[in-house]
Design a protein around this motif. Structure first.
Motif, short mmCIF file in Angstrom:
data_model
loop_
_atom_site.label_atom_id
_atom_site.label_comp_id
_atom_site.label_asym_id
_atom_site.label_seq_id
_atom_site.Cartn_x
_atom_site.Cartn_y
_atom_site.Cartn_z
N UNK A 60 7.90 -30.02 16.85
CA UNK A 60 8.23 -29.48 15.53
C UNK A 60 8.29 -27.96 15.56
N UNK A 61 7.34 -27.33 16.29
CA UNK A 61 7.35 -25.86 16.40
C UNK A 61 8.60 -25.39 17.13
N UNK A 62 8.96 -26.12 18.21
CA UNK A 62 10.16 -25.76 18.96
C UNK A 62 11.39 -25.86 18.07
N UNK A 63 11.46 -26.95 17.29
CA UNK A 63 12.60 -27.12 16.38
C UNK A 63 12.61 -26.03 15.31
N UNK A 64 11.40 -25.71 14.81
CA UNK A 64 11.30 -24.66 13.78
C UNK A 64 11.73 -23.30 14.34
N UNK A 65 11.29 -23.02 15.56
CA UNK A 65 11.68 -21.75 16.19
C UNK A 65 13.19 -21.67 16.38
N UNK A 66 13.79 -22.82 16.77
CA UNK A 66 15.25 -22.82 16.94
C UNK A 66 15.96 -22.60 15.60
N UNK A 67 15.44 -23.28 14.55
CA UNK A 67 16.06 -23.11 13.24
C UNK A 67 15.89 -21.67 12.73
N UNK A 68 14.68 -21.10 12.97
CA UNK A 68 14.44 -19.71 12.55
C UNK A 68 15.37 -18.77 13.31
N UNK A 69 15.53 -19.03 14.61
CA UNK A 69 16.42 -18.18 15.41
C UNK A 69 17.86 -18.28 14.90
N UNK A 70 18.27 -19.52 14.59
CA UNK A 70 19.63 -19.71 14.05
C UNK A 70 19.78 -19.00 12.72
N UNK A 71 18.73 -19.11 11.87
CA UNK A 71 18.78 -18.43 10.57
C UNK A 71 18.84 -16.92 10.73
N UNK A 72 18.05 -16.39 11.67
CA UNK A 72 18.07 -14.94 11.90
C UNK A 72 19.44 -14.48 12.37
N UNK A 73 20.04 -15.27 13.28
CA UNK A 73 21.39 -14.93 13.75
C UNK A 73 22.38 -14.99 12.60
N UNK A 74 22.24 -16.07 11.78
CA UNK A 74 23.13 -16.20 10.63
C UNK A 74 22.91 -15.10 9.62
N UNK A 75 21.63 -14.72 9.43
CA UNK A 75 21.31 -13.66 8.48
C UNK A 75 21.88 -12.32 8.95
N UNK A 76 21.82 -12.10 10.26
CA UNK A 76 22.38 -10.86 10.80
C UNK A 76 23.89 -10.80 10.53
N UNK A 77 24.56 -11.93 10.74
CA UNK A 77 26.01 -11.97 10.46
C UNK A 77 26.28 -11.80 8.97
N UNK A 78 25.41 -12.47 8.15
CA UNK A 78 25.59 -12.35 6.70
C UNK A 78 25.36 -10.93 6.23
N UNK A 79 24.31 -10.28 6.78
CA UNK A 79 24.02 -8.89 6.42
C UNK A 79 25.18 -7.98 6.78
N UNK A 80 25.76 -8.23 7.95
CA UNK A 80 26.89 -7.42 8.39
C UNK A 80 28.08 -7.62 7.47
N UNK A 81 28.33 -8.91 7.12
CA UNK A 81 29.45 -9.22 6.22
C UNK A 81 29.19 -8.63 4.84
N UNK A 82 27.93 -8.75 4.36
CA UNK A 82 27.58 -8.22 3.04
C UNK A 82 27.76 -6.71 3.00
#
Length: 252
Positions: free
Chosen positions: A48-70
């Motif tokens: 579960x922690x591994x999955x959570x870390x992967x989801x958090x990493x994906x969210x951070x990557x997505x957030x970085x892209x979103x921040x750039x687009x914003x």
């Protein structure tokens, strides 16, 4: 014979040792089962922690892209807003706003009223040509009633040079009166520019009545001439800080 030779206390001790062994074996089995369960739960938690870390990493990557687009969209919106304000300002380039003109004065023959008003402002004789007006009307607000001030009157000059000529005359006149009432005349500007210019009101109030020349540059820059040197400021905060140093007696 062997049992007869083994003392009773020894047999009792052996029996107790056997019972103790059995008890320990049962407890060890329970402990082993608990350890297995803990290991199973630990593996599940690790997954579960591994999955959570992967989801958090994906969210951070997505957030970085979103921040750039914003950031890009925010910059684009800002540029579009600036363009819209400039376009609105250009569309009002020949306009004048008259404040204080009593409601109803334009009734009957509004064209004659505005011509007479321009003659009065420019101090023209009846034979002098009057600057051409393209159109004129009240602001599109509900008609005001006393004690509310009259609605603004909008005048669009045919030529920009005539508009500037009128503003130049108004700037030199300390007070304008029409039909016994004081009036004021301003350039017609977008609301955003008016707000920025209004930020200089306190500075203008302090300089009013002094021999220091000051004014506003388009769109909302402040210019002050001190001892023959012109100083131009892009915002009121910058102007206040600098003028406090240059004119301490006025900005104390």
């Amino acid at each position: 014979m062997a049992d007869e030779e083994t003392p009773g206390w020894a047999r009792q001790l052996l029996a107790e040792v056997g019972d103790l062994k059995t008890s320990f074996e049962q407890r060890l089995d329970a402990l082993n089962n608990s350890v297995k369960d803990i290991k199973k739960e630990t593996r599940a938690i690790a997954n579960r922690i591994s999955n959570a870390e992967k989801r958090i990493s994906d969210l951070e990557d997505g957030n970085a892209c979103t921040s750039k687009s914003l950031k890009s969209l925010t910059e684009e919106v800002k540029n579009l807003q600036t363009k819209c304000i400039n376009l609105e300002a250009q569309s009002k380039r020949n306009n004048l706003v008259i404040l204080g003109l009593e409601e109803g004065q334009e009734s009957g023959n509004p064209d004659k009223m505005i011509i007479d008003l321009l003659r009065h402002i420019l101090e023209l004789s009846d034979n002098d040509p009057v600057p051409e007006v393209e159109r004129h009307h009240r602001s599109l607000l509900p008609r005001s009633t006393p004690p509310d001030p009259p609605r603004a009157y909008l005048v669009r000059m045919l030529r920009w040079s005539d508009r500037q000529k009128i503003l130049g005359v108004v700037a030199k006149r300390k007070r304008l009166v029409w039909e016994g009432k004081p009036i004021r005349i301003f350039p017609d500007l977008p609301v955003e520019i008016k707000k920025k210019r209004a930020e200089y009101n306190d500075i203008r109030k302090r300089l009013r009545g002094t021999d220091i020349r000051y004014g506003l540059l388009y769109p909302a820059r402040f210019i002050v001439t001190i001892e023959g040197v012109k100083h131009i400021y892009n915002n009121a905060a910058q102007a206040t800080v600098d003028l406090q140093k240059r004119l301490p007696k006025i900005f104390d």
